[in-house]
Design a protein around this motif. Structure first.
Motif, PDB file in Angstrom:
ATOM      1  N   UNK A 556       1.530  -1.417   0.093  1.00 44.78           N
ATOM      2  CA  UNK A 556       0.227   0.190   0.055  1.00 44.78           C
ATOM      3  C   UNK A 556       0.568   1.454  -0.031  1.00 44.78           C
ATOM      4  N   UNK A 557       0.421   2.008  -0.867  1.00 47.22           N
ATOM      5  CA  UNK A 557       0.058   3.625  -0.874  1.00 47.22           C
ATOM      6  C   UNK A 557      -0.251   4.877   0.193  1.00 47.22           C
ATOM      7  N   UNK A 558       0.555   5.435   1.354  1.00 50.20           N
ATOM      8  CA  UNK A 558      -0.635   5.314   2.366  1.00 50.20           C
ATOM      9  C   UNK A 558      -0.959   7.003   1.459  1.00 50.20           C
ATOM     10  N   UNK A 559      -2.439   6.242   1.981  1.00 46.85           N
ATOM     11  CA  UNK A 559      -3.410   7.582   1.220  1.00 46.85           C
ATOM     12  C   UNK A 559      -4.084   8.507   1.812  1.00 46.85           C
ATOM     13  N   UNK A 560      -4.014   8.649   3.271  1.00 46.98           N
ATOM     14  CA  UNK A 560      -3.978   9.393   3.982  1.00 46.98           C
ATOM     15  C   UNK A 560      -2.813  10.785   3.562  1.00 46.98           C
ATOM     16  N   UNK A 561      -2.381  10.604   3.517  1.00 49.42           N
ATOM     17  CA  UNK A 561      -0.956  11.805   2.510  1.00 49.42           C
ATOM     18  C   UNK A 561      -1.639  11.788   1.621  1.00 49.42           C
ATOM     19  N   UNK A 562      -2.441  11.717   0.521  1.00 41.48           N
ATOM     20  CA  UNK A 562      -2.719  12.180  -0.714  1.00 41.48           C
ATOM     21  C   UNK A 562      -3.853  13.098  -0.891  1.00 41.48           C
ATOM     22  N   UNK A 563      -4.137  14.509  -1.246  1.00 43.24           N
ATOM     23  CA  UNK A 563      -5.076  15.376  -1.586  1.00 43.24           C
ATOM     24  C   UNK A 563      -5.159  15.002  -3.396  1.00 43.24           C
ATOM     25  N   UNK A 564      -7.084  14.530  -2.502  1.00 38.08           N
ATOM     26  CA  UNK A 564      -7.131  13.588  -3.951  1.00 38.08           C
ATOM     27  C   UNK A 564      -7.966  14.799  -4.823  1.00 38.08           C
ATOM     28  N   UNK A 565      -7.636  16.200  -4.662  1.00 38.86           N
ATOM     29  CA  UNK A 565      -8.409  17.446  -5.548  1.00 38.86           C
ATOM     30  C   UNK A 565      -6.793  17.564  -6.482  1.00 38.86           C
ATOM     31  N   UNK A 566      -5.739  17.649  -6.268  1.00 42.67           N
ATOM     32  CA  UNK A 566      -3.992  17.212  -6.452  1.00 42.67           C
ATOM     33  C   UNK A 566      -4.420  16.802  -8.001  1.00 42.67           C
TER      34      UNK A 566
END
Length: 605
Positions: A556-566
């Motif tokens: 897994x790549x940490x999803x809590x660090x992802x700014x989905x809007x970007x």
């Protein structure tokens, strides 16, 4: 445990050891002496006896050099070690120079004193390297002196002994091609070059050619030795007799003569006196070997190590093994990521404990033979050091509100792994999430590239950097390095980097995809998967076949660090498809207790 965490050096080394070294230099009438990090085999990771640069300076990084003069000293390191070198090599003794911008030969061409005697060990410098030093000497007017005895070795009273670990066969089920087949292929290349024989000096090439492995170098399963491969396919393997057992000669067969490594000099002398045409790689061969060949009458032909490209372009068995190794390793990493997201969130866990935890999880597999490098376990400001190595002196807690970066890998008989993940401890700041997402965008851009035959990694490097460049950001290391098959975790000739590289990417090559971002004193981010170059295939509606990358690292790549809007729709789709593949592949290998967490960690966004 494979790793220890006691400091291997400290800032006192220069103060203690430089006077001893300079005394030896005086005995040899030297005004200066060059100390590369390299050993006699041009290994990246080197045995303890060869840590000459660390002994003299205190610097423990895997790349660099020092020029020791009688009245000053210069440290040369690249961007990975900008902070580390200042921590370890005392500024009271050293000036610091960027190795990439100004290598030692360039520095000497401008600053070498006219008439000064600058020494070098011809076993530690390649023919190509010495040619550059000679050009610098001619320009600046200093005398370049090949020393008979390395003054570091003379001054280092408790220098460890050279390793003598057994050489073991590497089974065909992992190698995919017999040594006899490989020797025929390399012999044809030697004959095509117009040579009678080729001198092979790189241990990874020797290990690949003979289908053998060893333990002379930590983290890389290498036997230290030399080889001659003749144009008829016969060969000589020069290796310390203490490393060979009765099974080795039977495994290698009658066409491979096993001789003591101490016999290399006499073998080269014999070749020279017979007027043989000997191929050598000027970028790998010790200059002393080339000098000896020429002095005895050999015709020296410059030839890039003929094993390097076949070794880098993995066969189907090796690629299948790499996939299997990464599934096994990915399951271990996923268990560790669960631990990071639960137990390690307390703020009470430190970097060493985390590294030990990961190693203990990996070691549950009876296939693990070693780590592929010492785990980079960096919390908070230490995560901003790209090649940080935690010790009992530097060890800090994984504090809440910080990022933790872990770069690690394993050595398995079927493959070598290397993976980096960055996770938040507690809540991440908006800045951290922005930087992480830009690194992820670059990672995805490279992972999804299509490119025609003849494309180099240099041409692709900017693809991974663009999302950072758009925000005025960058990182000071390469984007991708080659990876061996149960060999070195860093393997050429392929790479993806700003620095020019003429090697075209070939099907079967394994590389890393690891863009990053580092804010000194605050946090660091890197996302690394290994990728395989696929064979060319038609593109719908296109006119040329294109190669692509297959991502083989699964965790897994940490999803809590992802700014989905970007993220663009294409980038979200890639991330979702990647996590779906991770979930489908690893679910059955994970403990039932972490399944719910795993489903969330690989959810679609």
């Amino acid at each position: 445990m494979f790793q220890t965490f006691e400091p291997v050096s400290d800032r006192s080394f220069a103060g203690k050891h430089l006077p001893l070294l300079r005394a030896e230099m005086t005995k040899q009438n030297l005004d200066g002496f060059l100390i590369p990090h390299d050993d006699e085999y041009q290994n990246e990771y080197i045995p303890a006896y060869a840590e000459r640069l660390m002994w003299a300076t205190g610097f423990s990084g895997s790349a660099g050099a020092a020029l020791i003069l009688q009245d000053k000293a210069i440290m040369f390191t690249d961007g990975r070690y900008t902070v580390q070198v200042r921590q370890q090599a005392d500024s009271a003794f050293f000036d610091y120079v960027d190795l990439m911008e100004t290598p030692p030969d360039a520095w000497l061409s401008e600053h070498g004193a006219n008439g000064a005697r600058i020494g070098y060990d011809p076993m530690l410098h390649t023919l190509a390297g010495v040619q550059k030093l000679k050009a610098a000497a001619e320009k600046a007017g200093f005398e370049l002196v090949a020393v008979m005895q390395n003054p570091v070795d003379a001054a280092w009273s408790d220098q460890p002994a050279a390793p003598l670990t057994p050489v073991k066969p590497h089974d065909l089920q992992f190698a995919g091609k017999s040594s006899e087949e490989k020797r025929k292929e390399i012999a044809a290349a030697v004959a095509k070059a117009g040579a009678d024989t080729a001198l092979i000096t790189a241990p990874p090439s020797i290990a690949w050619l003979f289908n053998v492995r060893g333990q002379d170098v930590s983290r890389s399963p290498l036997p230290l030795g030399r080889a001659l491969i003749n144009k008829d396919g016969t060969a000589t393997f020069f290796v310390a007799p203490e490393k060979t057992g009765n099974d080795l000669s039977g495994f290698l067969g009658d066409d491979v003569d096993i001789r003591a490594e101490s016999d290399v000099a006499s073998a080269l002398e014999k070749l020279g006196k017979s007027g043989a045409k000997v191929a050598v790689d000027p970028a790998l061969a010790p200059s002393k070997y080339v000098d000896d060949l020429k002095a005895n009458g050999a015709v020296v032909i410059n030839l890039t190590d003929p094993c390097a490209l076949p070794r880098a372009a993995k066969n189907e068995t090796e690629i299948a093994g790499a996939r299997t190794a990464h599934i096994r390793d990915g399951a271990a990493i996923t268990v560790f990521l669960h631990w990071l997201d639960t137990d390690a969130q307390s703020g009470a866990i430190d970097e060493i404990t985390a590294a030990q935890k990961l190693e203990s999880i990996r070691a549950q597999s009876d296939m693990l033979r070693d780590l592929s490098f010492d785990t980079i376990s960096g919390a908070g400001p230490n995560s901003a050091l790209p090649h940080y190595r935690v010790s009992t002196e530097s060890n800090i807690k994984l504090d809440r509100g910080t990022l933790y970066l872990v770069d690690s890998g394993g050595q398995y008989p079927d493959g070598t792994t290397d993976i980096t993940r960055t996770v938040p401890i507690g809540e991440a700041s908006d800045e951290m999430r922005d930087r992480f997402t830009r690194v992820l965008k670059g990672h995805i851009a490279l992972a999804t590239m299509k490119f025609p035959a003849g494309t180099t990694g240099h041409q692709l490097d900017m693809v991974a950097r663009k999302p950072l460049w758009d925000a005025g950001l960058d990182y000071d290391h390469g984007t991708g390095h080659g990876v061996g098959s149960f060999l070195g975790v860093h393997e050429g000739p392929q790479r993806i980097a700003k620095a020019p590289n003429t090697q075209a990417l070939k099907p079967g090559m394994i590389l890393s995809n690891e863009p990053g971002y580092y804010k000194e004193g605050a946090f660091g981010i890197r996302i690394e998967n290994l990728i395989v170059v696929t064979p060319p295939k038609p593109v719908t509606g296109g006119e040329r076949e294109m190669m692509e990358f297959e991502t083989i690292t699964l965790a897994p790549i940490n999803l809590d660090l992802v700014k989905i809007a970007l993220l663009t729709e294409h980038e979200r789709q890639w991330l979702n498809e990647y996590h779906a593949r991770v979930r489908d592949t690893l679910s059955s290998l994970l403990p039932p207790a972490i399944r719910d967490w795993f489903e969330k960690a690989t959810r679609a966004i």
